[in-house]
Write an enzyme that holds these catalytic residues in place. Structure first.
Site, mmCIF file in Angstrom:
data_model
loop_
_atom_site.group_PDB
_atom_site.id
_atom_site.type_symbol
_atom_site.label_atom_id
_atom_site.label_comp_id
_atom_site.label_asym_id
_atom_site.label_seq_id
_atom_site.Cartn_x
_atom_site.Cartn_y
_atom_site.Cartn_z
ATOM 1 N N ASP A 1 0.876 -1.228 -0.018
ATOM 2 C CA ASP A 1 -0.121 -0.315 0.055
ATOM 3 C C ASP A 1 1.123 1.404 -0.015
ATOM 4 O O ASP A 1 2.143 1.252 0.185
ATOM 5 C CB ASP A 1 -0.890 -0.089 1.459
ATOM 6 C CG ASP A 1 -2.241 0.522 1.004
ATOM 7 O OD1 ASP A 1 -2.422 1.428 0.055
ATOM 8 O OD2 ASP A 1 -3.245 0.406 1.594
ATOM 9 N N ASP B 1 -10.485 2.255 -3.336
ATOM 10 C CA ASP B 1 -11.307 2.030 -2.003
ATOM 11 C C ASP B 1 -12.996 1.650 -2.167
ATOM 12 O O ASP B 1 -13.586 1.759 -1.149
ATOM 13 C CB ASP B 1 -10.765 2.726 -1.115
ATOM 14 C CG ASP B 1 -9.464 2.272 -0.491
ATOM 15 O OD1 ASP B 1 -8.891 1.296 -0.837
ATOM 16 O OD2 ASP B 1 -8.837 2.922 0.294
#
Ligand code: GLA
Length: 775
Positions: free
Chosen positions: A474, A542
Site C-alpha cells: 500500500d 477503495d
C-alpha cells in the site's frame, strides 16, 4: 518489423505502420502513424514545403520554405523556429537552445532494457530502432529508442540524453515521446478522479492551444491516470481512428495535446517538469520512462484490445502472466483495525467454505497499529493479537486449503513508531519546516541507500519467516516537502524516489518470483504500467460500490486488462456511498476483474452464503474468460445502462447493468459481438434470485400469508427464501446475436413472473454465451 530504405524508417506491427524520415537538414520528420501501408515512396504523405510562411523563422538561409514550426517532427527542441511545446528543455552554457540533427541508426533484436527504470519485456519478433541525434554546440547527444511489438500492435518510445560537452547541463524537461499528427477532429479522453472516484473517463474536443493532464503528487495518481486516448471525430467504441498512450512509470507525469493553427496535433508525454531537475555532469546520461503508443482503426475497443494484449504479454511479471488470479478474501472492510487471530480464523473458516483461495490479513496486524495514527514502519507482529505468531496463522489457513497474504505500507513511517525514533532523519522533509502529514504518516526517503537496504531486509524476512505467498503493498499519501539530502539537486528527489522504489521492489520480489504482489495506493492512486512490471494486479479503488465501480472499472479497463483489475464484493449499504445494491450486482461487476470479497461474513444470512458460494463457483468456472478473454464495451445508447462483454469466438459472458430504473422501462436489446456468424450459440442468464425484502409491501402479492414488509417474520423469511429473478435463455447464430437479442421485459409495476427481469435501481444480469456442438 523495422525496415530502412531511402532514408525512411518503416516500423510495422501486424496492423499499424509508423513512418518517419530525416530531412535534408537532418531533422526527423514524422510521416505516418495509422493503418498498415506497404513501404513505398512516402512523398504523398509528407508535409509540402512549397513556400515560406509569414512570420515564420527560416532554418536555413538558402531554403526559405524550411521552417521547423511547419514540419511534423519526431523530437523537437527550443530556439530554432518551432514554437510549439518542446519535448526537451535542457540548459547548457547557451541556455535552453537545442537543435538535434540526425547522426545514424542501429536496429537491435529485442527490447533494450531500461538503465534504471522498468521497461516492457521481450517477446515474439520484438525489435528496437535506435536513432542517434546530436547538437554539438550544446554538447548533447540524444538517442531515440523505438521498440516494435508486432504481435500486439504496440510501439514504445523513449529518449536518452547524454552530456557530450565539457560543462554540466541541467535537464528541466525530457519527454519520453513526441507525436505530431494531422488533426482528425480529435477528442482527448483522460481518466481522472480522486480517492474512491478514480479513472472516470472524460472527453474534451481538442481545440487551439494546449490541454494537459498530469500528476504532481509523487505517484501516477488517482487524479489523472498517465494513460490517455486521442479519438478521431468520426470514431466510436468499434469504428474509426483512435490513438492510445501510456507510460511505464509510477511517478509525476504529464501528457499534453497541442493543436496548432496549421491543423497539426502534437502529443508529448513523460516525466512532469514541475519541480524536476536532473543534473548531467560531462559524460553522464539520463533516460526517460518508456512511452507506449497504440493505434487502432477499430475504435476505442480496438485500442483497449491492443493495450490489454501488450500489458498481458510484455508488462505483467512473467511468473504470474499466464496464471489465473486467485479468489481473495481481504479483512479490511470487514474488520478494519479490529483484527486478531481468533476473529480472522473465524472469517477464514467461513471464507474457505465459500470457495475463497487466498486469505489476506490487511492493516492492523503489527505492534502498535490499532488505528492509522501509529506504527507504520514497525512490521513486528502484535503478539496480543497473534499470540502464536503469523507463521502459525499461515499454516492454519493452509490447512483450510487457502494461501495467506499480508498487507504492508513500506514507503511510509508514522511519527509515533520505533523506526522514526531510531532514524528521525529517514523521512523526506524540508529542514526548518514542520513535516507535512497525510493520514498521520510521513514518507521515507528512498533516495537514501540505507533506507532501501532496511526495507529490502525487513520485507524479505516478513515474507520468508511466515510463508506468505501474497503481499498487498500500500501507499496512502502524496509526497510533500520532498527534500532529500541524498541527491545532487533538490529537483531530482521525486524521480530518484521512484528509482529507489523500483529498486526496493525488484530486490524484494526478484528473488521471490512466486510471491503474488498486489499493488495498492489507497486504491487506484498508482494504477500504472510501472507498477505492473512487478505487480500482477492492482487494487483499483477503495470504492467497492458496484455502481461506482461501473465508472471506475469502465474507465480503467479502457487501458488495462481485466487480469490486473482487482475488484471486491463488500457489504451494502456501501461504506463509501451509503448506496444499497443487490448482492448479485456486486458480484456481477466484480467478476469483470480479479474477484475478491471483503465482507463481514459473520452477518451473512443463509441465502447470502448460498449466493456467494454460487458466485465463486461460477467465477472459477469462467475465470479464464473473465481474466484473459477479450473485453469490450457495447454502447446501449443510454448512460444508465452499461453493457460489458468478455470473451469471443466459442464462449463469452455479457454483463447488462442498470444504474437507475425508469418507470415503464424501454425494451432492452443486447447485442453480442465477436462470435462466429454461422455457429449457433446458447445464451443463458446466470441464475440469480431476488431477496424478498427488496420487494417491500409487494411481497404480499406473491405470499400466501400476509406479511408486515418491515416486520420480524419478513426478516426471518427473507434470510431463507428468495424469488427467481429473470430466468432467460435464448438461441441463435452469431450473426443473429450480433444484431441483438430482445431481452425479456423488466419489472414494470404490474406483477412478477419467473422470466421477468427484476432490475430496479442497480440491477444487473450476466449472460453466458456458449457455442453449441455441431449436430
Ligand atoms: C488503504 C487501502 C485499503 C486498506 C487500507 C488499510 O486505504 O486502499 O484497501 O488496505 O489502506 O489501512
Amino acid at each position: 518489423m523495422i525496415e530502412v530504405a531511402a532514408d525512411v524508417f518503416f516500423l510495422q506491427t501486424a496492423n499499424p505502420s509508423y513512418w518517419y524520415t530525416h530531412t535534408e537538414h537532418g531533422h526527423l520528420e514524422h510521416l505516418h502513424y495509422g493503418p498498415l501501408l506497404p513501404p513505398q515512396d512516402p512523398a504523398a504523405l509528407a508535409v509540402k514545403r512549397t513556400i515560406g510562411l509569414g512570420s515564420s523563422v527560416v532554418y536555413a538561409p538558402d531554403d526559405t520554405a524550411y521552417s521547423l514550426d511547419a514540419i511534423p517532427l519526431e523530437y523537437s527542441g527550443i530556439g530554432q523556429g518551432d514554437y510549439r511545446l518542446s519535448p526537451i528543455d535542457a540548459v547548457t552554457a547557451f541556455g535552453a537552445d537545442t537543435d538535434f540533427t540526425y547522426r545514424g541508426y542501429r536496429i537491435l533484436e529485442g527490447p533494450v532494457p531500461g538503465a534504471d527504470l522498468p521497461t516492457a519485456d521481450d517477446g515474439e519478433g520484438v525489435q528496437t530502432l535506435e536513432v542517434t541525434l546530436a547538437d554539438e554546440v550544446a554538447g548533447l547527444e540524444l538517442v531515440l529508442l523505438y521498440t516494435v511489438f508486432p504481435e500486439v500492435d504496440v510501439i514504445t518510445r523513449r529518449a536518452r540524453l547524454r552530456n557530450t560537452g565539457d560543462s554540466p547541463a541541467e535537464v528541466v524537461k525530457l519527454a519520453s515521446m513526441q507525436l505530431d499528427v494531422p488533426d482528425r477532429g480529435f477528442t482527448v479522453r483522460s481518466f481522472d478522479g480522486d480517492w474512491i472516484h478514480e479513472a472516470h473517463a472524460h472527453d474534451r474536443p481538442l481545440s487551439s492551444g494546449v490541454f494537459a493532464i498530469g500528476s504532481t503528487t509523487g505517484a501516477s495518481s488517482n487524479r489523472h491516470n498517465p494513460g490517455t486516448l486521442l479519438i478521431a471525430g468520426d470514431a466510436d467504441d468499434d469504428h474509426g481512428w483512435v490513438y492510445g498512450f501510456n507510460l511505464v512509470y509510477s511517478g509525476n507525469h504529464t501528457t499534453s495535446f497541442e493543436r496548432d493553427s496549421l491543423g497539426s496535433v502534437r502529443v508529448l508525454s513523460g516525466i512532469q517538469p514541475q519541480a524536476f531537475r536532473w543534473l548531467l555532469a560531462p559524460g553522464e546520461s539520463f533516460e526517460t520512462p518508456e512511452a507506449v503508443l497504440a493505434f487502432s482503426d477499430a475504435g476505442v475497443n480496438g485500442i483497449s484490445d491492443r493495450m490489454h494484449r501488450f500489458v498481458r504479454t510484455h508488462i505483467t511479471p512473467r511468473a504470474h502472466r499466464e496464471l489465473e488470479r486467485p479468489v481473495v478474501y481481504n479483512s479490511w472492510e470487514a474488520a478494519f483495525f479490529d483484527i486478531d487471530e481468533k476473529r480472522l480464523m473465524g472469517l477464514a473458516k467461513q471464507a474457505a467454505k465459500l470457495g475463497v483461495e487466498l486469505f489476506v490479513i490487511d492493516d492492523g496486524w503489527f505492534v502498535g497499529r490499532d488505528d492509522d495514527t501509529a506504527a507504520l514502519g514497525d512490521y513486528a507482529v502484535d503478539a496480543k493479537k497473534f499470540p502464536a505468531g503469523l507463521a502459525a496463522f499461515v499454516s492454519k489457513v493452509a490447512k483450510l486449503g487457502m494461501r495467506t497474504g499480508i498487507w504492508v505500507e513500506p514507503e511510509m513511517v508514522s511519527e509515533n513508531s520505533e523506526l522514526n525514533r531510531a532514524h528521525p532523519d529517514w523521512m523526506l522533509r524540508v529542514p526548518g519546516k514542520d513535516p507535512r502529514e497525510g493520514r498521520h504518516q510521513q514518507v521515507l526517503d528512498l533516495c537514501n541507500p540505507a533506507v532501501r537496504d532496511h526495507l529490502v531486509e525487513q520485507l524479505g524476512a516478513l515474507i520468508d519467516d511466515n510463508g506468505f505467498s501474497y503481499v498487498k503493498w500500500d501507499m496512502n499519501r502524496h509526497l510533500a516537502a520532498a527534500y532529500s539530502p541524498h541527491v545532487a539537486h533538490p529537483g531530482m528527489t521525486a524521480h530518484a524516489f521512484m528509482l529507489g522504489l523500483y529498486e526496493v521492489i525488484d530486490r524484494v520480489f526478484g528473488p521471490r518470483p512466486e510471491v503474488l504482489l498486489e499493488m495498492c495506493s489507497s486504491g487506484g492512486n498508482r494504477f500504472d504500467l510501472g507498477m505492473l512490471r512487478y505487480a500482477a494486479m492492482i487494487w483499483t479503488s477503495d470504492d467497492t460500490d458496484p455502481i461506482e465501480r461501473l465508472s471506475i472499472q469502465g474507465g480503467i479497463s479502457q487501458l488495462y486488462p481485466l487480469s490486473v483489475i482487482s475488484a471486491h464484493v463488500s457489504a451494502s449499504p456501501h461504506q463509501q456511498t451509503l448506496r444499497d445494491t443487490p448482492l448479485s450486482t456486486r458480484f456481477n461487476v466484480a467478476a469483470f476483474g480479479c474477484l475478491g470479497y471483503e465482507y463481514d461474513l459473520d452477518f451473512l444470512t443463509a441465502e447470502e452464503k448460498r449466493e456467494i458460494s454460487e458466485q465463486i463457483a461460477f467465477y472459477k468456472r469462467h475465470r479464464r474468460t473473465f481474466q484473459f478473454g477479450r473485453f469490450r464495451r457495447t454502447s446501449s445508447g443510454r448512460a444508465e445502462r452499461v453493457i460489458w462483454q468478455v470473451g469471443e469466438g466459442d464462449a463469452a459472458i455479457v454483463g447488462n447493468f442498470q444504474r437507475g430504473v425508469r418507470a415503464a422501462p424501454e425494451r432492452d436489446i443486447l447485442p453480442i459481438a465477436g462470435l462466429h456468424p454461422d455457429a449457433v450459440y446458447a445464451v443463458e442468464a446466470k441464475p440469480q434470485r431476488i431477496a424478498l425484502a427488496r420487494l417491500g409491501a409487494l411481497v404480499n402479492h406473491v405470499s400466501p400469508v400476509k406479511l408486515d414488509p418491515t416486520g420480524l417474520v419478513m426478516n426471518v423469511v427473507s434470510k431463507h427464501k428468495s424469488l427467481p429473478d429473470g430466468v432467460e435463455s435464448y438461441r441463435g447464430t452469431g450473426s443473429l446475436l450480433a444484431t441483438g437479442i430482445r431481452l425479456q421485459l423488466q419489472f414494470s409495476g404490474t406483477g412478477h413472473t419467473d422470466t421477468l427481469r427484476m432490475l430496479g435501481d442497480f440491477g444487473s444480469t450476466l449472460y453466458t454465451v456458449v457455442r453449441e456442438e455441431n449436430p
